[in-house]
Scaffold this active site. Structure first.
Site, mmCIF file in Angstrom:
data_model
loop_
_atom_site.group_PDB
_atom_site.id
_atom_site.type_symbol
_atom_site.label_atom_id
_atom_site.label_comp_id
_atom_site.label_asym_id
_atom_site.label_seq_id
_atom_site.Cartn_x
_atom_site.Cartn_y
_atom_site.Cartn_z
ATOM 1 N N ASN A 59 1.045 -1.440 -0.089
ATOM 2 C CA ASN A 59 0.049 0.198 0.227
ATOM 3 C C ASN A 59 1.203 1.128 -0.004
ATOM 4 O O ASN A 59 0.010 2.558 0.653
ATOM 5 C CB ASN A 59 -1.238 0.294 1.309
ATOM 6 C CG ASN A 59 -2.029 -1.152 1.501
ATOM 7 O OD1 ASN A 59 -2.226 -1.159 0.267
ATOM 8 N ND2 ASN A 59 -1.639 -2.066 2.726
ATOM 9 N N HIS B 290 -14.630 -2.119 4.819
ATOM 10 C CA HIS B 290 -13.017 -2.670 5.236
ATOM 11 C C HIS B 290 -13.354 -4.002 6.452
ATOM 12 O O HIS B 290 -15.060 -2.626 7.451
ATOM 13 C CB HIS B 290 -12.280 -2.064 5.235
ATOM 14 C CG HIS B 290 -10.789 -2.499 5.970
ATOM 15 N ND1 HIS B 290 -10.492 -2.453 7.294
ATOM 16 C CD2 HIS B 290 -10.525 -3.068 5.137
ATOM 17 C CE1 HIS B 290 -9.300 -3.404 7.562
ATOM 18 N NE2 HIS B 290 -8.974 -3.193 6.278
ATOM 19 N N GLU C 236 -16.080 4.350 2.309
ATOM 20 C CA GLU C 236 -15.003 4.853 1.677
ATOM 21 C C GLU C 236 -14.627 5.777 0.700
ATOM 22 O O GLU C 236 -15.236 5.411 -0.072
ATOM 23 C CB GLU C 236 -14.164 3.177 2.000
ATOM 24 C CG GLU C 236 -14.125 1.732 2.165
ATOM 25 C CD GLU C 236 -13.026 0.801 2.466
ATOM 26 O OE1 GLU C 236 -12.416 1.056 1.799
ATOM 27 O OE2 GLU C 236 -13.910 0.639 3.949
ATOM 28 N N SER D 81 -11.495 -0.494 -0.377
ATOM 29 C CA SER D 81 -9.887 -1.078 -0.618
ATOM 30 C C SER D 81 -10.346 -2.625 -1.172
ATOM 31 O O SER D 81 -9.053 -2.983 -1.354
ATOM 32 C CB SER D 81 -9.766 -1.283 0.684
ATOM 33 O OG SER D 81 -10.825 -2.167 1.580
ATOM 34 N N ASP E 260 -13.938 6.560 5.384
ATOM 35 C CA ASP E 260 -12.595 5.965 6.126
ATOM 36 C C ASP E 260 -11.555 6.785 4.528
ATOM 37 O O ASP E 260 -12.222 6.160 3.387
ATOM 38 C CB ASP E 260 -12.994 4.342 5.957
ATOM 39 C CG ASP E 260 -11.690 3.785 5.796
ATOM 40 O OD1 ASP E 260 -10.476 4.355 5.534
ATOM 41 O OD2 ASP E 260 -11.190 2.830 6.944
ATOM 42 N N HIS F 50 -7.521 4.359 1.500
ATOM 43 C CA HIS F 50 -7.175 4.799 0.519
ATOM 44 C C HIS F 50 -6.848 5.667 -0.773
ATOM 45 O O HIS F 50 -6.533 5.694 -1.851
ATOM 46 C CB HIS F 50 -7.135 3.606 -0.261
ATOM 47 C CG HIS F 50 -6.831 2.548 0.789
ATOM 48 N ND1 HIS F 50 -5.357 1.142 0.577
ATOM 49 C CD2 HIS F 50 -7.919 1.300 1.266
ATOM 50 C CE1 HIS F 50 -5.868 0.261 0.863
ATOM 51 N NE2 HIS F 50 -6.734 0.507 1.472
ATOM 52 N N LYS G 35 -0.409 3.136 4.446
ATOM 53 C CA LYS G 35 -0.604 3.651 3.574
ATOM 54 C C LYS G 35 -0.205 4.255 2.631
ATOM 55 O O LYS G 35 1.699 4.258 2.447
ATOM 56 C CB LYS G 35 -1.735 3.468 2.917
ATOM 57 C CG LYS G 35 -2.705 2.198 3.729
ATOM 58 C CD LYS G 35 -3.496 1.525 3.388
ATOM 59 C CE LYS G 35 -4.570 0.538 4.717
ATOM 60 N NZ LYS G 35 -4.377 0.012 4.939
HETATM 61 C C1 LIG Z 1 -10.604 0.423 4.246
HETATM 62 C C2 LIG Z 1 -9.102 0.705 5.219
HETATM 63 N N1 LIG Z 1 -9.819 0.326 6.592
HETATM 64 C C3 LIG Z 1 -8.622 0.453 7.385
HETATM 65 C C4 LIG Z 1 -7.235 0.104 7.930
HETATM 66 C C5 LIG Z 1 -6.638 -0.130 9.003
HETATM 67 O O1 LIG Z 1 -5.553 0.340 8.400
HETATM 68 P P1 LIG Z 1 -3.926 -0.183 10.029
HETATM 69 O O2 LIG Z 1 -4.072 -0.431 8.569
HETATM 70 O O3 LIG Z 1 -3.054 1.567 9.773
HETATM 71 O O4 LIG Z 1 -4.856 -0.345 10.791
HETATM 72 C C6 LIG Z 1 -7.473 -0.425 6.175
HETATM 73 C C7 LIG Z 1 -6.226 -1.351 6.189
HETATM 74 O O5 LIG Z 1 -6.079 -2.183 6.253
HETATM 75 C C8 LIG Z 1 -8.531 -0.476 5.240
HETATM 76 O O6 LIG Z 1 -7.777 -0.344 4.267
#
Ligand SMILES: Cc1ncc(COP(=O)(O)O)c(C=O)c1O
Length: 388
Positions: free
Chosen positions: A45, A131, A174, A178, A203, A206, A237
Site C-alpha cells: 500500500n 473494510h 470509504e 480497499s 474512511d 486509500h 499506506k
Molecule cells: C479501508 C481501510 N480502513 C482501515 C484499515 C486499517 O488500517 P491499519 O492498517 O492502519 O490498521 C485498512 C487497512 O487495511 C483499510 O484498507
C-alpha cells in the site's frame, strides 16, 4: 481438545483454498525478496514510495535518537510526544480540519470513532463493501447496523427513511474502496445524508495520497471540502509510516480522547513513527500535486495494458486494480505462477471478498517503472491462459 480444534480449522481453510501463510519478506520498495526470490512488488500500500523516502527515514532516525523507540505508555498517561502533536497539526492541515487525533493504527481509529459516536437506539448505515475494521466496529457498537448496497445512494436513502429521524444516523463509507478501488459516489451520498440530517464518516485509508488533484482525499477530488463530519485516515499506506487518525471538529477529537477506548487503552504511536508520518504528510502538503501526478500517470499506463488484454472492463482511476478470477484455488494458482514470473500481487479471497469472487489485487506505486507496468499485464494474461 484445543489442538484437535485448531487442526480441523486449518484443514477446513485448506480444503476451501482459503489457507493463509506469512510470506518471508526482505526489503521494501519496488523490488523485494519474498521467500528468497526477488520480485517486483505490486502488493504493497506504499503508493507513493514514501516508506523508503530518504527524508522520511531521516525524520524517523532523528526522532529515535532524541526520544527513543517507544512512546512507553498510552497517550493519556505519558505516551504523548512533540512528534505526535506536530503530526496531528499536519494531518489537520492536510484535511482542512481544525483538529486531528492519531491512533496506533487505522483499525483502532475506526473502532474508536464508530463505537464512541453511537449508542443504543442509533443507526449505523454501512456500505456493503466497507473494510473489516468498519464491520468489526459496527459489531462492537450498541447501535443497529443497516447495510446499503455498494455505493448506492438510492438504497441508502430508502434505509434512512426507515430509521427514526430523532436518533443519530451515522453513514459510513470509504473514499477509495480497499478491494475494488472504486471511488465513493460522494456527491450522491452527501445529498442523501443532508436530506436526512444524518452524519457522514468517510474512511480515507486509500484515498489520502492517491486521488488528484493534491492527494488530500475525497473531498478535494469532488470539490466538496467540508462535507464529511468524521474524517478517518491511515498512515501506513500512502504516507509510508504506520498509524491511523480521525479528523474533524475540536469537540469530535475531545470526545474521542475521552471515550475512544482503543486510544485510551493502547500504547501511543512511537515518536519515530509519528515523525516519519509527519514528514510524509508535510511532503504531501508542500508538493502533493506533483507526487500524485506521478502515481496517476503510472495508474494510466498499467490500466491501458490491462484494458488492452481484456483483464479489466474500465479505465482504473485509483492505485487499487482488481483482476477478476473467481474460484479461490485458481486465484492462488495464478498468484503463485505470477510469483514464478517475478511479480508479487495479492490474491483476495473470502472473507475479504464474497465466496467465489476471488481476485488478484494489483497495487500501483510511484516507484514502478514503465517496463514493470508494461510487463505485468502480459504476464497476467499468459498465466490466466495457462491456468484455464
Ligand atoms: C479501508 C481501510 N480502513 C482501515 C484499515 C486499517 O488500517 P491499519 O492498517 O492502519 O490498521 C485498512 C487497512 O487495511 C483499510 O484498507
Amino acid at each position: 481438545m484445543l489442538e484437535a480444534r485448531l487442526l480441523s480449522m486449518l484443514e477446513a481453510a485448506k480444503e476451501e483454498g482459503l489457507l493463509r501463510r506469512v510470506l518471508a519478506v526482505e526489503g521494501r520498495g519496488r523490488l523485494i525478496r519474498v521467500d528468497g526470490r526477488e520480485v517486483v512488488n505490486f502488493a504493497s500500500n506504499d503508493y507513493l514510495g514514501l516508506a523508503s523516502d530518504e527524508r522520511v527515514i531521516k525524520a524517523m532516525r532523528e526522532a529515535a535518537i532524541e526520544e527513543g523507540a517507544s512512546s512507553t505508555a498510552s497517550r493519556l498517561i505519558c505516551g504523548d510526544s512533540a512528534q505526535l502533536r506536530s503530526l496531528e497539526e499536519s494531518l489537520a492541515a492536510l484535511k482542512h480540519r481544525p483538529a486531528a487525533l492519531v491512533f496506533p493504527s487505522g483499525y483502532h481509529a475506526n473502532i474508536a470513532a464508530i463505537t464512541s459516536l453511537t449508542r443504543q437506539g442509533d443507526f449505523i448505515l454501512s456500505d456493503q463493501d466497507n473494510h473489516a475494521s468498519i464491520i468489526d466496529a459496527c459489531r462492537l457498537s450498541r447501535a443497529t447496523t443497516l447495510i446499503f448496497r455498494h455505493n448506492d445512494a438510492h438504497h441508502l436513502d430508502q434505509l434512512l427513511s426507515q430509521t427514526d429521524s430523532g436518533s443519530l444516523r451515522l453513514v459510513v463509507t470509504e473514499g477509495v474502496f480497499s478491494t475494488s478501488g472504486d471511488i465513493c459516489a460522494l456527491e450522491d451520498i452527501v445529498a442523501v445524508v443532508r436530506r436526512h440530517n444524518a452524519v457522514l464518516m468517510v474512511d480515507e485509508a486509500h484515498s489520502t495520497g492517491t486521488l488528484p488533484p493534491r492527494g488530500r482525499g475525497i473531498e478535494e477530488f469532488y470539490n466538496l471540502v467540508g462535507c464529511v463530519d468524521v474524517g478517518m485516515g491511515t498512515l501506513g499506506k500512502a504516507l509510508g509510516a504506520h498509524g491511523g487518525f480521525i479528523c474533524g471538529s475540536p469537540a469530535l477529537v475531545n470526545t474521542l480522547i475521552n471515550y475512544g477506548r482503543p486510544g485510551i487503552y493502547s500504547t501511543a504511536l512511537p515518536p519515530p513513527i509519528a515523525a516519519a508520518a509527519a514528514e510524509a504528510a508535510n511532503l504531501l502538503l508542500r508538493n502533493g500535486e506533483t507526487i500524485v501526478a506521478k502515481l496517476q500517470n503510472n495508474i494510466k499506463l498499467l490500466s491501458a495494458g490491462l484494458l488492452e488484454r481484456g483483464l479489466i472492463k474500465e479505465e482504473a482511476r485509483t492505485p487499487i486494480i482488481p483482476v477478476e478470477v473467481g474460484e479461490e484455488r485458481r486465484t492462488v494458482a495464478v498468484r503463485e505462477a505470477l510469483f514464478e514470473r517475478g511479480f508479487l500481487v495479492a490474491a483476495l479471497r473470502y472473507p475479504t471478498v464474497p465466496r467465489g469472487a476471488a481476485c488478484l489485487r494489483i497495487s500501483v506505486s510511484c516507484l514502478h517503472t514503465e517496463q514493470d507496468l508494461a510487463e505485468l499485464p502480459i504476464a497476467i494474461a499468459k498465466t490466466l491462459e495457462e491456468t484455464k
